[in-house]
Design a protein around this motif. Structure first.
Motif, short mmCIF file in Angstrom:
data_model
loop_
_atom_site.label_atom_id
_atom_site.label_comp_id
_atom_site.label_asym_id
_atom_site.label_seq_id
_atom_site.Cartn_x
_atom_site.Cartn_y
_atom_site.Cartn_z
N UNK A 1 0.82 -1.21 0.00
CA UNK A 1 0.00 0.00 0.00
C UNK A 1 0.86 1.26 0.00
N UNK A 2 1.92 1.28 0.82
CA UNK A 2 2.81 2.44 0.86
C UNK A 2 3.53 2.66 -0.45
N UNK A 3 3.99 1.56 -1.09
CA UNK A 3 4.70 1.67 -2.35
C UNK A 3 3.80 2.20 -3.46
N UNK A 4 2.56 1.68 -3.50
CA UNK A 4 1.61 2.15 -4.53
C UNK A 4 1.33 3.64 -4.32
N UNK A 5 1.11 4.05 -3.08
CA UNK A 5 0.85 5.47 -2.80
C UNK A 5 2.04 6.34 -3.15
N UNK A 6 3.27 5.88 -2.81
CA UNK A 6 4.46 6.67 -3.11
C UNK A 6 4.67 6.80 -4.61
N UNK A 7 4.53 5.70 -5.36
CA UNK A 7 4.71 5.76 -6.82
C UNK A 7 3.65 6.64 -7.47
N UNK A 8 2.41 6.51 -7.00
CA UNK A 8 1.36 7.38 -7.55
C UNK A 8 1.63 8.84 -7.24
N UNK A 9 2.17 9.11 -6.04
CA UNK A 9 2.51 10.48 -5.68
C UNK A 9 3.62 11.05 -6.53
N UNK A 10 4.63 10.23 -6.85
CA UNK A 10 5.72 10.69 -7.71
C UNK A 10 5.18 11.06 -9.09
N UNK A 11 4.33 10.16 -9.66
CA UNK A 11 3.76 10.46 -10.96
C UNK A 11 2.90 11.71 -10.95
N UNK A 12 2.06 11.85 -9.91
CA UNK A 12 1.20 13.02 -9.81
C UNK A 12 2.01 14.30 -9.60
N UNK A 13 3.05 14.22 -8.77
CA UNK A 13 3.87 15.41 -8.51
C UNK A 13 4.63 15.87 -9.73
N UNK A 14 5.24 14.91 -10.47
CA UNK A 14 5.99 15.28 -11.67
C UNK A 14 5.06 15.83 -12.75
N UNK A 15 3.86 15.27 -12.86
CA UNK A 15 2.89 15.79 -13.83
C UNK A 15 2.49 17.22 -13.47
N UNK A 16 2.27 17.47 -12.18
CA UNK A 16 1.92 18.83 -11.75
C UNK A 16 3.05 19.80 -12.02
N UNK A 17 4.30 19.38 -11.80
CA UNK A 17 5.46 20.24 -12.08
C UNK A 17 5.57 20.55 -13.57
N UNK A 18 5.33 19.55 -14.39
CA UNK A 18 5.41 19.75 -15.84
C UNK A 18 4.36 20.75 -16.31
N UNK A 19 3.13 20.58 -15.85
CA UNK A 19 2.06 21.49 -16.25
C UNK A 19 2.31 22.90 -15.71
N UNK A 20 2.78 22.97 -14.47
CA UNK A 20 3.07 24.29 -13.90
C UNK A 20 4.16 25.02 -14.64
N UNK A 21 5.18 24.28 -15.10
CA UNK A 21 6.28 24.89 -15.86
C UNK A 21 5.82 25.31 -17.25
N UNK A 22 5.02 24.47 -17.89
CA UNK A 22 4.58 24.76 -19.25
C UNK A 22 3.66 25.97 -19.31
N UNK A 23 2.78 26.11 -18.35
CA UNK A 23 1.78 27.18 -18.39
C UNK A 23 2.08 28.30 -17.39
N UNK A 24 3.24 28.24 -16.72
CA UNK A 24 3.63 29.27 -15.75
C UNK A 24 2.47 29.58 -14.79
N UNK A 25 2.05 28.55 -14.08
CA UNK A 25 0.87 28.67 -13.23
C UNK A 25 1.10 29.52 -11.99
N UNK A 26 2.35 29.61 -11.54
CA UNK A 26 2.63 30.39 -10.32
C UNK A 26 3.24 31.72 -10.73
N UNK A 27 2.43 32.75 -10.73
CA UNK A 27 2.88 34.10 -11.07
C UNK A 27 2.90 34.96 -9.82
N UNK A 28 3.87 35.87 -9.77
CA UNK A 28 4.06 36.71 -8.60
C UNK A 28 4.18 38.17 -9.02
N UNK A 29 3.84 39.09 -8.13
CA UNK A 29 4.11 40.51 -8.41
C UNK A 29 5.62 40.76 -8.36
N UNK A 30 6.18 41.19 -9.48
CA UNK A 30 7.63 41.32 -9.59
C UNK A 30 8.18 42.36 -8.64
#
Length: 441
Positions: A361-390
């Protein structure tokens, strides 16, 4: 296949009528996955913010800056830079100067940090050229000032250039016919002063305090280019002038002399700074980029650790769902455990069955988390989802930079926390007494 592994995998397939354990197991996996994904995204954001700031800072400032009090001539600065090029760990060295001033243009006036560029500093000129968004920069930028004079001034504006007071020149009410000095101005500074157009003219106002009081100086400038480094602090305040202009301000001597040193390894800048001080001798001071920005990077590292600790605690709480899941399984499988014990299974083997189930159960959760986290990072980088007041954070968008270590450590931490969470229910399973469990079956 060992029977312990066979039974553990079989118990993961929940029969009908045992939906509580099924949904509890699913909640445990989802909780671990979300915790791991959140930690990967948080660390990627922290890495991206820190590295983006570091890269922008290093693109505008030197790895090591050597300064000298009392002024120096351009020739002395070039000689010092030549000596530093032979120091171990130094890739390049360039003479420069820094001066605070008031930049006035058609759109208003604003504080500016002036930095000198020398025509012999090819690498520095190349880095500045790469940030230009308007205009051009060639070797003549730094050389044009060699034959020009400077227009200085007094508070009353009544003097003449070359007067016996020793001032280089004085500001006159009607201006001057002197050729304007070339200036490279940051995009934000250009917008505030109205100097965003190449060829626009303005004034640089500065001064010094002497025995006869404060003596203002003024220099007419012409915009040769507009640069944009991506770091708000630089683009809103910095401007580049030829090094010779500083010598004209100081009547032949650069008032705030410095040598910009580029290290072969930016992370070894501290050792290079010590060698630079030794090579230049008394009267010179050297500070590396880490020391100059220590409070900023210390705050970023503290924030990174705090966020990681908070999300780790969330992951621990999620992993505790595994304890609940296995406790339910042990309760439901008491008869099976009793039969196994009656057939000769040792307590250690029974414990291992449930340890394997919890680890799965822990391994499945950890692997799913890695996939979900990397996908979120890829989408965030591609669309610049985190914008800040310069104007608050210096950069307008935060890149996602997931490092291998920051992906592996959260996954391993979640797996081992989940494994620890299985110890109690696994030991309880091993303590089931066959006679008591089978009495009511």
């Amino acid at each position: 296949m060992p029977y312990e592994l066979f039974l553990a995998l079989r118990y993961l397939r929940v029969r009908r009528g045992r939906r509580v354990a099924k949904w509890t197991a699913l909640a445990a996996v989802v909780g671990v996955a979300c915790g791991v994904a959140a930690m990967i995204v948080a660390l990627a954001l922290a890495n991206g913010f820190r590295e983006e700031l570091r890269d922008k800072i290093l693109s505008g400032t030197a790895h090591v800056t050597a300064t000298r009090s009392g002024g120096a001539t351009p020739a002395e600065l070039r000689e010092a830079a030549g000596r530093l090029r032979g120091v171990e760990g130094v890739l390049d060295a360039a003479p420069t100067w820094y001066e605070g001033a008031l930049l006035s243009g058609p759109g208003g006036a604003a504080y500016a940090v002036l930095r000198g560029l020398d025509d012999e500093s090819g690498r520095t000129l190349g880095r500045v050229r790469a940030t230009l968004k308007a205009g051009a920069l060639d070797a003549s930028f730094a050389a044009k000032a060699e034959t020009k004079g400077v227009t200085g001034g007094t508070a009353g504006g009544a003097g003449q250039a070359g007067s016996e007071t020793g001032r280089a020149a004085e500001v006159e009410a009607g201006g001057t016919a002197e050729e304007a000095a070339p200036l490279l101005v940051g995009a934000g500074l250009a917008e505030r002063t109205g100097l965003g157009r190449v060829g626009a003219e303005g004034w640089v106002l500065t001064g010094e305090t002497g025995t006869d009081g404060f003596r203002p100086r003024a220099l007419r400038v012409r915009v040769a280019g507009v640069f944009e480094s991506g770091l708000y602090d630089y683009d809103s305040a910095w401007a580049y002038l030829p090094l010779a202009e500083a010598a004209r301000f100081g009547r032949g001597r650069v008032p705030s002399p410095a040598v910009s040193v580029e290290a072969r390894d930016p992370y070894a800048a501290g050792e290079v700074a010590a060698r630079v001080r030794s090579a230049l001798g008394p009267g010179w001071a050297a500070v590396d980029w880490r020391e100059a920005n220590r409070p900023l990077f210390a705050a970023l590292e503290l924030e990174r650790r705090t966020v990681s600790l908070i999300i780790l605690l969330v992951t621990v709480v999620s992993a505790l769902n595994i304890t609940t899941t296995l406790a339910l399984v042990v309760t439901e499988r008491r008869a099976d455990i009793a039969v196994l014990s009656a057939l000769g299974a040792r307590p250690g083997a029974v414990t291992l069955v449930f340890l394997i189930q919890g680890a799965a159960l822990g391994a499945v959760g950890a692997l799913a988390g890695v996939g979900l986290g990397l996908a979120a990072c890829y989408l965030g980088e591609q669309f610049q989802l985190v914008r800040l007041p310069a104007d608050v954070y210096s950069i307008s968008a935060v890149p996602f930079r997931p490092h291998a270590r920051d992906v592996l450590l959260p996954a391993l931490a979640a797996f081992f926390v989940g494994l620890l969470a299985t110890l109690y229910p696994a030991r309880q399973a091993a303590r089931v007494r066959p006679a008591e469990a089978l009495r009511y079956e």
